[in-house]
Design an enzyme around this catalytic site. Sequence first.
Site, short mmCIF file in Angstrom:
data_model
loop_
_atom_site.label_atom_id
_atom_site.label_comp_id
_atom_site.label_asym_id
_atom_site.label_seq_id
_atom_site.Cartn_x
_atom_site.Cartn_y
_atom_site.Cartn_z
CB CYS A 61 2.50 0.91 -2.64
SG CYS A 61 2.31 1.01 -0.84
CB CYS A 175 9.53 2.02 1.76
SG CYS A 175 8.42 3.46 1.61
#
Length: 258
Positions: A61, A175
């Site tokens: 992440c 992302c």
Amino acid sequence: MGGLTVMRALAARLPRESFVYLGDTARLPYGTKSGDTVTRYAVQASRALVARGVKMLVVACNTVSGVALPALQAALPDIPVVGVIEPGARAAVAAAGAGPIAVIATEGTVKGGAYVRAIQAISPHMPVVQQACPLFVPLAEEGLVSGEIAMLVARRYLEPLLATLPRPRALVLGCTHFPALKTAIGAVAGRDVALVDSAETTALAVETILREANLLGSDEPAPPHFLATDAPDRFSRVGEIFLGTPIDPGTVELVDLQ
């Protein structure tokens, strides 16, 4: 959910490794939360994984990698802890020449400036421009990764970013959801802009670390095991978009991180 793009790249590069994946589906998205909250959640999640006997933790992440990596490394001193930002930054610098480099990410990653710091730690004078693209996350999770809607949103975010002068030479998909939209993003960016997928660069970094530490797997790997903090049926259904292969609902275990 987006971290499954990282697991997909890891499994492709490291076919003899076994994987345990935790998706904090009860508390997503992380990209709009404060740094303190993200760090607290990340430490809880990492300890749940360490309890499963992992030999390495990959922080799949960008938001967590940007704000919580030092805290995770301090909390888990006995295993390597690898984030996705530094490998992505190195690949972007290598691809961009004199630059500039563009970064698209969640609001939290953009505001935190983690990619700017990582890129300029490698190349201090490299110009970096950023754009938060929050709608990419729900588009990816709904499977709307191509077609008119994806293209309209991609143009809305990317055309102003890529109109900056000089034109960016590399575009970081900052992302882990965004690789699912790579086709639409690439169509808007054009062939002259190199797309940097942090999932692929992280997989290469993990392989290097495991080899140097003599930790590479050599046995037949166990089937992947998935942990979710909410809605395991939805996790298995939506997760296929990111992992690129069906997820058996029977392999998804519901866990409580409290």
